[in-house]
Write an enzyme that holds these catalytic residues in place. Structure first.
Site, PDB file in Angstrom:
ATOM      1  N   MET A   1       0.848  -1.197   0.000  1.00  0.00           N
ATOM      2  CA  MET A   1       0.000   0.000   0.000  1.00  0.00           C
ATOM      3  C   MET A   1       0.886   1.251   0.000  1.00  0.00           C
ATOM      4  SD  MET A   1      -3.453  -0.901   2.030  1.00  0.00           S
ATOM      5  CE  MET A   1      -2.893  -0.574   3.682  1.00  0.00           C
TER       6      MET A   1
ATOM      7  N   LEU B   1       6.721   3.163   1.463  1.00  0.00           N
ATOM      8  CA  LEU B   1       7.597   2.008   1.648  1.00  0.00           C
ATOM      9  C   LEU B   1       8.685   2.260   2.696  1.00  0.00           C
ATOM     10  CD1 LEU B   1       8.014   1.066  -2.115  1.00  0.00           C
ATOM     11  CD2 LEU B   1       6.290   0.261  -0.483  1.00  0.00           C
TER      12      LEU B   1
ATOM     13  N   HIS C   1       9.466  -3.382   3.440  1.00  0.00           N
ATOM     14  CA  HIS C   1       8.963  -3.633   2.072  1.00  0.00           C
ATOM     15  C   HIS C   1      10.124  -3.954   1.127  1.00  0.00           C
ATOM     16  CE1 HIS C   1       5.651  -0.772   3.447  1.00  0.00           C
ATOM     17  NE2 HIS C   1       4.960  -1.804   3.015  1.00  0.00           N
TER      18      HIS C   1
HETATM   19  O1  PAF Z   1      -0.228  -5.727   3.652  1.00  0.00           O
HETATM   20  C1  PAF Z   1      -0.635  -4.828   2.909  1.00  0.00           C
HETATM   21  O2  PAF Z   1       0.044  -3.814   2.679  1.00  0.00           O
HETATM   22  C2  PAF Z   1      -2.013  -4.953   2.259  1.00  0.00           C
HETATM   23  O3  PAF Z   1      -2.907  -5.571   3.097  1.00  0.00           O
HETATM   24  C3  PAF Z   1      -1.966  -5.626   0.879  1.00  0.00           C
HETATM   25  C4  PAF Z   1      -1.514  -7.076   0.986  1.00  0.00           C
HETATM   26  C5  PAF Z   1      -1.038  -4.870  -0.057  1.00  0.00           C
HETATM   27  C6  PAF Z   1      -3.373  -5.636   0.255  1.00  0.00           C
HETATM   28  O4  PAF Z   1      -3.857  -4.347   0.077  1.00  0.00           O
END
Ligand code: PAF
Length: 277
Positions: free
Chosen positions: A21, A24, A28
Site C-alpha cells: 500500500m 515504503l 517492504h
Molecule cells: O499488507 C498490505 O500492505 C495490504 O494488506 C496488501 C496485501 C497490499 C493488500 O492491500
C-alpha cells in the site's frame, strides 16, 4: 498490466510480485529483494502500490493513510524492481462508485479472530484485492511480510482453496534498532508514543522468556502481560492472543512454539506485532 503479464507468461519469464500500500520502508524493500532472489536476474519483479479502500472500515484511516508515490518509485527503482503497478480506484473497482461492483473473496475461518474480530470487514477487502492483483499480475511467486501474520495465513489459505497458481513466500519482520516492527503507520506516533511503542516487542520477548522452560495458562500469561503494559501508559491494548501458528486456533496452555499476536492503540494509531514463542 495484465497484457504485459500474459506476454511474460508466453515467453516463460518468471514473475515475482510484492503487493503493497506504499509509503515504503526497509521491510517492504526486503520483500522486493526476496522476490528478486526467487525469480533471478532473468525474471521480473513487480511491486504494486495501491491503498485499497475495501480493507478500511468507514471509521478507519483510509484518507489519512500515508502516501508518497514519488519517494516510493525512487526506492523501488533503487531496489531493482522492474515494474511498479499503481492502479487507481476506478481501475481496480470499475463501477463501484455507481453500485456495479458486487464480487468479493471471503475466507471464512482464519479471518474471524484477532484482526478479523477487531476489524470485521478488513480481511474481505484484503483477500478481494489480492485475488484481483494476482489475476492482473499473474505472478509465479508473491512475497508477504510476517508482521501481518494472520493476513499471510489467510492469503496462503485462499491460494490453496481457490487454486491460484502462485507460490506464497513469507519473509521475516523488519525491526527498528529498539525492536519496534517497521510499519508505514509508525510515522503517526509522536515522540512519546514512539518511545513507548517498543512495548509491543518487549511483550513478545517477555512472553518468550516466560514459556522458555515451562508452559503457562493463556489466561495467566494474558493477565501478566496486561500488568506489563502499565510501563506504556499511552498504549491501549486491543488484544493479545496465543494460538497455533498453523490453524490460528487459540491455545489455552501456552508453550514454546505457540504463536503470540497483539494489537495496541497509541492514540488513533493501531500497531500490531507477533512472534513464535
Ligand atoms: O499488507 C498490505 O500492505 C495490504 O494488506 C496488501 C496485501 C497490499 C493488500 O492491500
Amino acid at each position: 498490466m495484465q497484457q504485459l503479464a500474459l506476454r511474460w507468461k508466453s515467453l516463460g519469464v518468471k514473475v515475482g510480485f510484492v503487493p503493497t500500500m506504499g509509503y515504503l520502508h526497509a521491510g517492504h524493500l526486503s520483500l522486493v529483494r526476496e522476490a528478486r532472489q526467487r525469480v533471478g536476474k532473468r525474471g521480473v519483479v513487480v511491486v504494486s502500490i495501491y491503498v485499497n479502500p475495501t480493507q478500511f472500515a468507514p471509521t478507519e484511516d483510509l484518507a489519512k493513510y500515508p502516501r508518497d508515490l514519488k519517494r516510493d518509485l525512487k526506492l523501488c527503482r533503487a531496489e531493482g524492481a522492474d515494474v511498479i503497478f499503481t492502479p487507481s480506484d476506478v481501475e481496480m473497482y470499475p463501477g463501484k462508485a455507481a453500485g456495479y461492483y458486487s464480487t468479493y473473496v471471503v475466507e471464512e475461518t482464519l479471518g474471524r479472530v484477532m484482526e478479523g474480530a477487531s476489524r470485521p470487514t478488513h480481511f474481505r477487502g484484503v483477500t478481494t484485492v489480492v485475488a484481483k492483483l494476482f489475476n492482473i499480475v499473474l505472478p509465479d511467486v508473491s512475497v508477504f511480510g510476517q508482521k501481518d501474520f494472520q493476513q499471510a495465513a489467510i492469503i496462503q489459505r485462499m491460494v490453496a482453496d481457490l487454486n491460484f497458481p502462485v507460490k506464497i513466500v513469507i519473509a521475516p519482520t523488519h525491526r527498528e534498532a529498539d525492536g519496534l516492527a517497521m510499519s508505514s503507520r509508525n510515522k503517526f506516533l509522536d515522540a512519546e508514543q514512539r518511545s513507548q511503542a517498543v512495548i509491543l516487542s518487549h511483550a513478545l520477548q517477555a512472553a518468550k522468556a516466560a514459556v522458555a522452560k515451562k508452559s503457562i495458562s493463556a489466561a495467566k500469561l494474558k493477565s501478566d502481560l496486561q500488568a506489563f503494559f502499565t510501563a506504556a501508559p499511552l498504549g491501549h491494548l486491543d488484544y493479545v492472543e496465543f494460538f497455533d501458528p498453523k490453524t490460528l486456533q487459540p491455545v489455552t496452555q501456552v508453550k514454546r512454539g505457540a504463536q503470540m499476536a497483539l494489537a495496541v492503540y497509541f492514540g488513533k494509531t493501531r500497531l500490531i506485532d507477533n512472534a513464535q514463542l
